[in-house]
Design a protein around this motif. Structure first.
Motif, PDB file in Angstrom:
ATOM      1  N   GLU A  95      -0.208  -3.902   6.065  1.00  0.00           N
ATOM      2  CA  GLU A  95      -1.101  -3.108   5.222  1.00  0.00           C
ATOM      3  C   GLU A  95      -0.626  -3.116   3.757  1.00  0.00           C
ATOM      4  O   GLU A  95      -0.568  -2.078   3.089  1.00  0.00           O
ATOM      5  N   GLY A  96      -0.341  -4.324   3.248  1.00  0.00           N
ATOM      6  CA  GLY A  96       0.207  -4.472   1.891  1.00  0.00           C
ATOM      7  C   GLY A  96      -0.689  -3.951   0.790  1.00  0.00           C
ATOM      8  O   GLY A  96      -0.213  -3.588  -0.291  1.00  0.00           O
ATOM      9  N   HIS A  97      -1.998  -3.914   1.060  1.00  0.00           N
ATOM     10  CA  HIS A  97      -2.933  -3.390   0.057  1.00  0.00           C
ATOM     11  C   HIS A  97      -2.657  -1.924  -0.243  1.00  0.00           C
ATOM     12  O   HIS A  97      -2.985  -1.441  -1.325  1.00  0.00           O
ATOM     13  N   ALA A  98      -2.071  -1.197   0.717  1.00  0.00           N
ATOM     14  CA  ALA A  98      -1.877   0.243   0.531  1.00  0.00           C
ATOM     15  C   ALA A  98      -0.949   0.539  -0.647  1.00  0.00           C
ATOM     16  O   ALA A  98      -1.146   1.506  -1.380  1.00  0.00           O
ATOM     17  N   GLN A  99       0.057  -0.343  -0.855  1.00  0.00           N
ATOM     18  CA  GLN A  99       1.042  -0.037  -1.902  1.00  0.00           C
ATOM     19  C   GLN A  99       0.468  -0.166  -3.311  1.00  0.00           C
ATOM     20  O   GLN A  99       1.073   0.315  -4.269  1.00  0.00           O
ATOM     21  N   VAL A 100      -0.669  -0.813  -3.458  1.00  0.00           N
ATOM     22  CA  VAL A 100      -1.284  -0.927  -4.785  1.00  0.00           C
ATOM     23  C   VAL A 100      -2.612  -0.173  -4.818  1.00  0.00           C
ATOM     24  O   VAL A 100      -3.497  -0.481  -5.629  1.00  0.00           O
ATOM     25  N   ALA A 101      -2.745   0.827  -3.955  1.00  0.00           N
ATOM     26  CA  ALA A 101      -4.022   1.556  -3.860  1.00  0.00           C
ATOM     27  C   ALA A 101      -4.214   2.548  -5.001  1.00  0.00           C
ATOM     28  O   ALA A 101      -5.322   3.046  -5.198  1.00  0.00           O
ATOM     29  N   GLY A 102      -3.154   2.828  -5.761  1.00  0.00           N
ATOM     30  CA  GLY A 102      -3.307   3.730  -6.905  1.00  0.00           C
ATOM     31  C   GLY A 102      -2.289   4.853  -6.891  1.00  0.00           C
ATOM     32  O   GLY A 102      -1.091   4.616  -6.693  1.00  0.00           O
ATOM     33  N   ALA A 103      -2.771   6.065  -7.119  1.00  0.00           N
ATOM     34  CA  ALA A 103      -1.894   7.245  -7.165  1.00  0.00           C
ATOM     35  C   ALA A 103      -1.300   7.492  -5.771  1.00  0.00           C
ATOM     36  O   ALA A 103      -1.825   6.992  -4.774  1.00  0.00           O
ATOM     37  N   PRO A 104      -0.198   8.275  -5.701  1.00  0.00           N
ATOM     38  CA  PRO A 104       0.475   8.500  -4.412  1.00  0.00           C
ATOM     39  C   PRO A 104      -0.456   8.954  -3.285  1.00  0.00           C
ATOM     40  O   PRO A 104      -0.305   8.488  -2.150  1.00  0.00           O
ATOM     41  N   ASP A 105      -1.444   9.805  -3.574  1.00  0.00           N
ATOM     42  CA  ASP A 105      -2.315  10.245  -2.477  1.00  0.00           C
ATOM     43  C   ASP A 105      -3.260   9.129  -2.024  1.00  0.00           C
ATOM     44  O   ASP A 105      -3.653   9.076  -0.847  1.00  0.00           O
TER      45      ASP A 105
ATOM     46  N   MET B 255      -0.009 -11.726  19.724  1.00  0.00           N
ATOM     47  CA  MET B 255      -0.696 -10.564  19.167  1.00  0.00           C
ATOM     48  C   MET B 255      -1.839 -11.045  18.277  1.00  0.00           C
ATOM     49  O   MET B 255      -1.773 -12.130  17.698  1.00  0.00           O
ATOM     50  N   VAL B 256      -2.852 -10.231  18.150  1.00  0.00           N
ATOM     51  CA  VAL B 256      -3.946 -10.532  17.227  1.00  0.00           C
ATOM     52  C   VAL B 256      -3.621  -9.905  15.879  1.00  0.00           C
ATOM     53  O   VAL B 256      -3.351  -8.701  15.797  1.00  0.00           O
ATOM     54  N   GLU B 257      -3.590 -10.732  14.827  1.00  0.00           N
ATOM     55  CA  GLU B 257      -3.371 -10.185  13.492  1.00  0.00           C
ATOM     56  C   GLU B 257      -4.689  -9.634  12.965  1.00  0.00           C
ATOM     57  O   GLU B 257      -5.732 -10.303  13.013  1.00  0.00           O
ATOM     58  N   VAL B 258      -4.628  -8.407  12.472  1.00  0.00           N
ATOM     59  CA  VAL B 258      -5.822  -7.702  12.013  1.00  0.00           C
ATOM     60  C   VAL B 258      -5.730  -7.487  10.503  1.00  0.00           C
ATOM     61  O   VAL B 258      -4.674  -7.111   9.985  1.00  0.00           O
ATOM     62  N   ASP B 259      -6.823  -7.738   9.820  1.00  0.00           N
ATOM     63  CA  ASP B 259      -6.892  -7.519   8.368  1.00  0.00           C
ATOM     64  C   ASP B 259      -7.383  -6.097   8.110  1.00  0.00           C
ATOM     65  O   ASP B 259      -8.574  -5.811   8.212  1.00  0.00           O
ATOM     66  N   THR B 260      -6.453  -5.210   7.768  1.00  0.00           N
ATOM     67  CA  THR B 260      -6.843  -3.814   7.521  1.00  0.00           C
ATOM     68  C   THR B 260      -7.144  -3.557   6.040  1.00  0.00           C
ATOM     69  O   THR B 260      -7.270  -2.407   5.628  1.00  0.00           O
ATOM     70  N   GLY B 261      -7.241  -4.643   5.254  1.00  0.00           N
ATOM     71  CA  GLY B 261      -7.627  -4.445   3.851  1.00  0.00           C
ATOM     72  C   GLY B 261      -6.934  -5.340   2.845  1.00  0.00           C
ATOM     73  O   GLY B 261      -7.323  -5.406   1.683  1.00  0.00           O
ATOM     74  N   LEU B 262      -5.912  -6.091   3.282  1.00  0.00           N
ATOM     75  CA  LEU B 262      -5.179  -6.956   2.350  1.00  0.00           C
ATOM     76  C   LEU B 262      -5.957  -8.231   2.025  1.00  0.00           C
ATOM     77  O   LEU B 262      -5.690  -8.870   1.018  1.00  0.00           O
TER      78      LEU B 262
END
Lengths: 286, 286
Positions: free
Chosen positions: B90-100, B50-57
């Motif tokens: 997508e580990g960056h998502a968990q530190v993106a801020g408020a729940p939304d 599989m190709v690993e894709v950087d979606t923001g981390l």
């Protein structure tokens, strides 16, 4: 030595150890002294007990001066215990700020200990051992008259925290984590196969509080700036000739919890592995 | 799955595993694809890649869109490899801020993956597996049309980070660290015998970035605010009836590296220990 011994399983092991070796322990609370006194009396043993003093870390320990003196006398009165002296871990000194502030905090801790020992002696009790312990200020605190013992820990291997404290240059650090360049997703970023499960996320003693998770040996322009569990993301110059698969050594921020992550260590001389040591005191859950 | 496999010893183990099981791996760099191709061709095997894709981390991974498509085609052309799809963490998502904001980052990562998959299909290549992975946004990212696989990790036990993300209440966290109150140096401070060697100093996923190193079960007014290696300094109300020797359970900030610190786990039902599990995948240094 880490903290006062409480609980039946630890008490049982303490008795076993006392029958095999000279054991000294620490106490910072009357209830703990009384528990040890009952234990030792019942076993027909006498345990040397030191009073742990809080010289500024606000972790374990009674306050220096009268509180330490009063606990010393309580210990001296209890059957099965013998008052053996004072102990502190002046860990606050290593994060006190600039080098002269670190030095001042180390000296101050030593002085509190010496003054408290003097107070105890004047009240009619011997205080044979006056023990301090911190690598960053070991050569400073031990110069205080009255201090009789120093217990540095990190000095066994040294680490990045002591390099930052200018205690040693990087080449004096004896333990490194060997990592492999796992990939290079962009020209200026490599991923090492060493994350928090190899280096910890510990920043204890990294003072002044600079960023980064270690020194990559022979690569002063690399910045090991982000760890996740298995990954060490490292910024490098975009024209760096490093290749995927290359191995590098990392001097960790804080060597103590790093040793705790591994079951064994490889001992090398130059490029040659000459021995393998088991890490005996890790993974204990009792 | 953690990172692309490089190096002779890992290649040798990969071949052994491929002869025993269906193995899929990830690649995010042409050199790694070529190394695996040579290895697999020589062994007469074909490896799904599989190709690993950087979606923001900004950890491993190529950029979504054309870079991922181009690497997919390179893999498809190489002997011994078969292009199997796309993967991201997508580990960056968990530190993106408020729940939304967390929710939006999770959705965005899923959309990047679906769009890249579509781009690859339009270029004439199948992309069967589209894989995302993060507990905090697992139920969100998996709703994106085109995503075929989700790989949450923390959900196995849950931890304080997921409580803070409101993914679960504390009582849904299945793994705790059992600690003993070792001493009470002041009325408002106890020392637990659990420091970074039992809880780690990890703060990954603790977002919003609140202080503290865990939840002390049944003691919502206790603040486990400072860890050193063996000590957990905890602020408590000065009139708290807790006694030295008492045991408490701690829900760690991040359960994954905590499991890695122990050789085994005790499995309980109510107050009864019904089993003990070995932690098999820790302490590996090869």
């Amino acid at each position: 030595m880490a903290y006062p011994l409480v609980g039946e399983s630890k008490h049982r092991r303490l008795i076993e150890l006392c029958r095999r070796a000279n054991i000294t322990t620490v106490v910072d609370h009357p209830d703990i002294a009384e528990g040890l006194s009952r234990l030792m009396s019942a076993a027909g043993l006498q345990l040397p007990v030191m009073v742990e003093v809080d010289t500024g870390l606000t972790r374990c320990g009674v306050q220096p001066g009268a509180p330490a003196r009063d606990l010393a006398h309580q210990i001296a009165r209890l059957p099965g215990l013998r008052f053996a002296g004072l102990l502190t871990h002046e860990g606050h000194a290593q994060v006190a700020g600039a080098p002269d502030q670190v030095r001042a905090a180390g000296l101050s801790a030593g002085q509190m200990m010496a003054e408290t020992a003097e107070l105890i002696r004047k009240s009619g009790l011997e205080a044979p051992i006056i023990s301090v312990g911190l690598t960053a200020t070991a050569k400073i605190t031990a110069t205080v008259a009255g201090v009789t013992e120093t217990r540095p820990g990190i000095y066994v291997f040294y680490d990045r925290s002591e390099v930052l404290h200018r205690v040693v240059p990087p080449e004096r650090c004896a333990a490194t984590v060997l990592a492999t360049v796992a990939t290079r997703p962009t020209a200026d970023r490599i991923i090492l196969d060493a994350g928090t499960k190899a280096l910890t996320s510990d920043r204890a003693g990294v003072s002044p509080p600079v960023a980064g998770h270690g020194i990559v040996v022979d690569h002063p322009d690399w910045d090991l700036n982000s760890l996740s569990e298995e990954h060490g993301a490292t910024s490098i110059p975009a024209d760096d000739p490093v290749r995927i698969g290359q191995r590098v050594e990392i001097i960790p921020n804080h060597i103590c919890p790093v040793i705790n992550l591994f079951d064994s260590m490889y001992i090398t001389q130059g490029e040659r592995v000459i021995d393998q040591w088991a890490v005996a005191a890790r993974g204990k859950s009792q």
